[in-house]
Design a protein around this motif. Structure first.
Motif, PDB file in Angstrom:
ATOM      1  N   GLU A 253      41.059  53.584 -22.969  1.00  0.00           N
ATOM      2  CA  GLU A 253      41.332  54.882 -23.587  1.00  0.00           C
ATOM      3  C   GLU A 253      42.342  55.726 -22.818  1.00  0.00           C
ATOM      4  OE1 GLU A 253      37.525  56.722 -24.036  1.00  0.00           O
ATOM      5  OE2 GLU A 253      36.702  55.062 -25.216  1.00  0.00           O
ATOM      6  N   GLY A 254      42.761  55.262 -21.646  1.00  0.00           N
ATOM      7  CA  GLY A 254      43.799  55.964 -20.900  1.00  0.00           C
ATOM      8  C   GLY A 254      43.379  57.249 -20.233  1.00  0.00           C
ATOM      9  N   GLN A 255      42.078  57.422 -19.987  1.00  0.00           N
ATOM     10  CA  GLN A 255      41.605  58.631 -19.310  1.00  0.00           C
ATOM     11  C   GLN A 255      41.921  58.546 -17.806  1.00  0.00           C
ATOM     12  OE1 GLN A 255      40.359  61.261 -20.780  1.00  0.00           O
ATOM     13  NE2 GLN A 255      40.044  60.437 -22.830  1.00  0.00           N
ATOM     14  N   PRO A 256      42.220  59.689 -17.152  1.00  0.00           N
ATOM     15  CA  PRO A 256      42.576  59.679 -15.723  1.00  0.00           C
ATOM     16  C   PRO A 256      41.342  59.613 -14.825  1.00  0.00           C
ATOM     17  CG  PRO A 256      42.681  61.916 -16.542  1.00  0.00           C
ATOM     18  CD  PRO A 256      42.347  61.045 -17.740  1.00  0.00           C
ATOM     19  N   LEU A 257      40.553  58.568 -14.979  1.00  0.00           N
ATOM     20  CA  LEU A 257      39.302  58.432 -14.250  1.00  0.00           C
ATOM     21  C   LEU A 257      39.425  57.346 -13.187  1.00  0.00           C
ATOM     22  CD1 LEU A 257      36.695  58.627 -17.181  1.00  0.00           C
ATOM     23  CD2 LEU A 257      37.880  60.482 -15.991  1.00  0.00           C
ATOM     24  N   GLU A 258      38.859  57.630 -12.019  1.00  0.00           N
ATOM     25  CA  GLU A 258      38.906  56.702 -10.900  1.00  0.00           C
ATOM     26  C   GLU A 258      37.491  56.397 -10.424  1.00  0.00           C
ATOM     27  OE1 GLU A 258      41.623  55.304  -9.769  1.00  0.00           O
ATOM     28  OE2 GLU A 258      43.105  56.522 -10.866  1.00  0.00           O
ATOM     29  N   VAL A 259      37.220  55.130 -10.116  1.00  0.00           N
ATOM     30  CA  VAL A 259      35.911  54.714  -9.608  1.00  0.00           C
ATOM     31  C   VAL A 259      35.903  54.764  -8.083  1.00  0.00           C
ATOM     32  CG1 VAL A 259      34.336  52.756  -9.337  1.00  0.00           C
ATOM     33  CG2 VAL A 259      35.343  53.241 -11.567  1.00  0.00           C
ATOM     34  N   VAL A 260      34.811  55.250  -7.510  1.00  0.00           N
ATOM     35  CA  VAL A 260      34.567  55.146  -6.072  1.00  0.00           C
ATOM     36  C   VAL A 260      33.444  54.122  -5.897  1.00  0.00           C
ATOM     37  CG1 VAL A 260      33.830  56.331  -3.972  1.00  0.00           C
ATOM     38  CG2 VAL A 260      35.289  57.521  -5.640  1.00  0.00           C
ATOM     39  N   TRP A 261      33.765  53.004  -5.263  1.00  0.00           N
ATOM     40  CA  TRP A 261      32.804  51.906  -5.145  1.00  0.00           C
ATOM     41  C   TRP A 261      31.832  52.094  -3.986  1.00  0.00           C
ATOM     42  CZ3 TRP A 261      32.297  48.691  -9.098  1.00  0.00           C
ATOM     43  CH2 TRP A 261      33.391  48.506  -9.951  1.00  0.00           C
ATOM     44  N   ASP A 262      32.166  52.921  -3.012  1.00  0.00           N
ATOM     45  CA  ASP A 262      31.288  53.138  -1.866  1.00  0.00           C
ATOM     46  C   ASP A 262      29.928  53.647  -2.342  1.00  0.00           C
ATOM     47  OD1 ASP A 262      31.059  53.434   1.181  1.00  0.00           O
ATOM     48  OD2 ASP A 262      30.441  55.425   0.486  1.00  0.00           O
ATOM     49  N   GLY A 263      28.862  52.985  -1.906  1.00  0.00           N
ATOM     50  CA  GLY A 263      27.528  53.406  -2.307  1.00  0.00           C
ATOM     51  C   GLY A 263      27.112  52.928  -3.683  1.00  0.00           C
ATOM     52  N   GLN A 264      27.848  51.976  -4.258  1.00  0.00           N
ATOM     53  CA  GLN A 264      27.459  51.472  -5.582  1.00  0.00           C
ATOM     54  C   GLN A 264      26.112  50.756  -5.498  1.00  0.00           C
ATOM     55  OE1 GLN A 264      28.955  47.963  -7.451  1.00  0.00           O
ATOM     56  NE2 GLN A 264      30.112  47.263  -5.668  1.00  0.00           N
ATOM     57  N   ILE A 265      25.378  50.778  -6.612  1.00  0.00           N
ATOM     58  CA  ILE A 265      24.066  50.130  -6.685  1.00  0.00           C
ATOM     59  C   ILE A 265      24.138  49.025  -7.731  1.00  0.00           C
ATOM     60  CG2 ILE A 265      21.607  50.442  -7.131  1.00  0.00           C
ATOM     61  CD1 ILE A 265      21.933  53.333  -6.239  1.00  0.00           C
ATOM     62  N   PRO A 328      39.539  42.642 -10.157  1.00  0.00           N
ATOM     63  CA  PRO A 328      39.412  43.787  -9.249  1.00  0.00           C
ATOM     64  C   PRO A 328      38.447  44.861  -9.753  1.00  0.00           C
ATOM     65  CG  PRO A 328      41.720  43.246  -9.629  1.00  0.00           C
ATOM     66  CD  PRO A 328      40.924  42.499 -10.643  1.00  0.00           C
ATOM     67  N   HIS A 329      38.149  44.825 -11.048  1.00  0.00           N
ATOM     68  CA  HIS A 329      37.292  45.856 -11.642  1.00  0.00           C
ATOM     69  C   HIS A 329      35.821  45.439 -11.689  1.00  0.00           C
ATOM     70  CE1 HIS A 329      40.767  48.223 -12.917  1.00  0.00           C
ATOM     71  NE2 HIS A 329      41.323  47.081 -13.295  1.00  0.00           N
ATOM     72  N   MET A 330      35.529  44.224 -11.240  1.00  0.00           N
ATOM     73  CA  MET A 330      34.153  43.750 -11.241  1.00  0.00           C
ATOM     74  C   MET A 330      33.385  44.348 -10.055  1.00  0.00           C
ATOM     75  SD  MET A 330      33.643  41.738 -13.805  1.00  0.00           S
ATOM     76  CE  MET A 330      34.574  40.778 -15.027  1.00  0.00           C
ATOM     77  N   PRO A 331      32.136  44.750 -10.251  1.00  0.00           N
ATOM     78  CA  PRO A 331      31.354  45.286  -9.125  1.00  0.00           C
ATOM     79  C   PRO A 331      31.164  44.269  -8.017  1.00  0.00           C
ATOM     80  CG  PRO A 331      29.946  44.894 -11.040  1.00  0.00           C
ATOM     81  CD  PRO A 331      31.360  44.738 -11.500  1.00  0.00           C
ATOM     82  N   THR A 332      31.278  42.981  -8.365  1.00  0.00           N
ATOM     83  CA  THR A 332      31.079  41.910  -7.392  1.00  0.00           C
ATOM     84  C   THR A 332      32.366  41.489  -6.685  1.00  0.00           C
ATOM     85  OG1 THR A 332      31.201  40.446  -9.296  1.00  0.00           O
ATOM     86  CG2 THR A 332      29.004  40.937  -8.426  1.00  0.00           C
ATOM     87  N   ALA A 333      33.494  42.140  -6.985  1.00  0.00           N
ATOM     88  CA  ALA A 333      34.731  41.844  -6.268  1.00  0.00           C
ATOM     89  C   ALA A 333      34.528  42.146  -4.785  1.00  0.00           C
ATOM     90  CB  ALA A 333      35.885  42.664  -6.831  1.00  0.00           C
ATOM     91  N   GLU A 334      35.063  41.305  -3.932  1.00  0.00           N
ATOM     92  CA  GLU A 334      34.813  41.415  -2.493  1.00  0.00           C
ATOM     93  C   GLU A 334      35.139  42.805  -1.955  1.00  0.00           C
ATOM     94  OE1 GLU A 334      35.480  38.709   1.508  1.00  0.00           O
ATOM     95  OE2 GLU A 334      36.836  38.472  -0.197  1.00  0.00           O
ATOM     96  N   ALA A 335      36.248  43.379  -2.393  1.00  0.00           N
ATOM     97  CA  ALA A 335      36.664  44.688  -1.891  1.00  0.00           C
ATOM     98  C   ALA A 335      35.706  45.799  -2.300  1.00  0.00           C
ATOM     99  CB  ALA A 335      38.065  45.010  -2.403  1.00  0.00           C
ATOM    100  N   ASN A 336      34.920  45.563  -3.345  1.00  0.00           N
ATOM    101  CA  ASN A 336      34.014  46.598  -3.855  1.00  0.00           C
ATOM    102  C   ASN A 336      32.612  46.519  -3.258  1.00  0.00           C
ATOM    103  OD1 ASN A 336      36.165  47.312  -5.471  1.00  0.00           O
ATOM    104  ND2 ASN A 336      35.432  46.151  -7.238  1.00  0.00           N
ATOM    105  N   LEU A 337      32.374  45.527  -2.390  1.00  0.00           N
ATOM    106  CA  LEU A 337      31.031  45.292  -1.856  1.00  0.00           C
ATOM    107  C   LEU A 337      30.827  45.832  -0.443  1.00  0.00           C
ATOM    108  CD1 LEU A 337      30.460  41.631  -3.078  1.00  0.00           C
ATOM    109  CD2 LEU A 337      29.304  43.675  -3.918  1.00  0.00           C
ATOM    110  N   THR A 338      31.810  46.577   0.073  1.00  0.00           N
ATOM    111  CA  THR A 338      31.771  47.010   1.466  1.00  0.00           C
ATOM    112  C   THR A 338      30.490  47.757   1.818  1.00  0.00           C
ATOM    113  OG1 THR A 338      34.173  47.190   1.439  1.00  0.00           O
ATOM    114  CG2 THR A 338      33.013  48.276   3.254  1.00  0.00           C
TER     115      THR A 338
END
Length: 365
Positions: A253-265, A328-338
């Protein structure tokens, strides 16, 4: 922590993936009712599961949605008036409902093997197969922000609670689960210590004390479609959300939204069959079809949730826009699991009622 949770945590944190509609049916053919969560998530299931299932078997799908399918499922079974054949529920709810005798047991031998011959039991991620449930996705609760309404760049879960550095309202799910865990992580508790601490009175008090610091700035949400809308409308500057809903709003939808992966559950969603479902055999056929290798990979082209089968990972490629790499958008991507936390479903099976009672009392104060 229970042994099952530790195995699930290990599997999720070490697995990195490479990567309300109704389906019409012909007169005279049967129909099943499938309950899910609505919005972009239901759409992904309609496209990847429902339409192909109807085309292959001639069985129609009546797709219905709920803010939390576990609630109406429990009510229907206890009232002896079951109208839903398959429901998509969270992990702790699947275990709890099964333990309470409210779900049909599923013979896992119905599940197809992977294309290379690997058995379904070995192909699904550890913990994805339960006595009464079969997982389809790995998803996560994250927080996101509207880049047009935030000065600076939030990067940690602590930033979500920092009203001085990042002023503005916050969106939070109206539930103890995930909310309390995030509060503790924002207060400096390492992910690996969260549930041990939350299992104490001191830990619960600490979580609510952290929530007190932003209580007057919270806008509560209950349905997964709400956080992207709250962010887009500027009613909140940050909100917890299901990662796939934010992906859909930002990419589709092109919304200016950004995900912060730190602390994801991290968590699973699983298919279950309510006890006494009117079309049990067709429901089993639907679950077996929808959780095969190809179908789980197909869903990942519609929304950024990781498939619960290992063999699906290599088949996940681009979003349905034909240009966005999904990996890169998967919660299981290595960079998102820190700094990721795996939902301890055993903890919530044991403590859900008590902590939500405390949570509701806190809300009314």
């Amino acid at each position: 922590m229970g042994e099952r949770h530790m195995k699930l945590k290990t599997a999720l944190l070490t697995t990195v993936f490479v990567t309300g509609a109704s389906v019409a049916f012909a007169d005279g053919h049967s129909e099943i009712t499938v309950m899910s969560w609505g919005g972009a998530y239901t759409k992904s299931q309609v496209e990847a599961y429902h339409k192909p299932f109807t085309e292959e078997f001639g069985i129609g799908i009546n797709s219905v949605d709920s803010d939390n399918p576990a609630t109406p499922i429990k009510a229907q079974v206890e009232a002896g008036n079951v109208t839903v054949d398959v429901a998509d529920v969270e992990f702790s709810d699947a275990v709890r409902l099964c333990d309470e005798g409210l779900l049909e047991e599923i013979d896992l031998s119905i599940l197809p093997d992977a294309p290379d011959g690997t058995s379904a039991e070995d192909d699904f991620i550890e913990g994805a197969l339960q006595d009464c449930a079969v997982a389809n996705i790995v998803w996560s609760t994250v927080y996101a922000y509207n880049s047009e309404n935030v000065d600076g760049t939030p990067t940690t879960i602590a930033d979500f609670f920092d009203l001085e550095a990042f002023p503005g309202n916050r969106g939070l799910r109206k539930s103890a689960k995930a909310t309390l865990e995030m509060a503790l992580m924002a207060d400096g508790v390492p992910a690996g210590e969260v549930y041990d601490l939350l299992d104490t009175e001191e830990g619960v008090d600490r979580a609510f004390a952290k929530l007190d610091t932003i209580k007057d700035s919270i806008v509560w949400w209950e349905a997964g479609a709400q956080p992207p809308q709250l962010l887009a409308d500027g009613e909140v500057v940050m909100s917890t959300a299901y990662n796939g809903r934010i992906f859909n709003a930002a990419v589709a939808e092109g919304q200016p939204l950004e995900v912060v992966w730190d602390g994801q559950i991290l968590d699973f969603d699983l298919f279950v069959i309510p006890k006494g479902a009117p079309n049990k055999e067709e429901a089993l056929k639907f679950i077996a079809f929808s959780t095969d290798t190809q179908r789980l990979a197909d869903q990942a082209s519609w929304i950024s949730y990781g498939p619960a089968r290992r063999s699906s990972g290599e088949l996940v490629g681009l979003f349905n826009d034909g240009k966005t790499e999904m990996a890169p958008h998967m919660p299981t991507a290595e960079a998102n699991l820190t700094n990721a936390l795996v939902n301890n479903f055993e903890f919530w099976v044991d403590n859900d009622a008590e902590l939500n009672e405390r949570f509701n009392a806190w809300l009314s104060q």
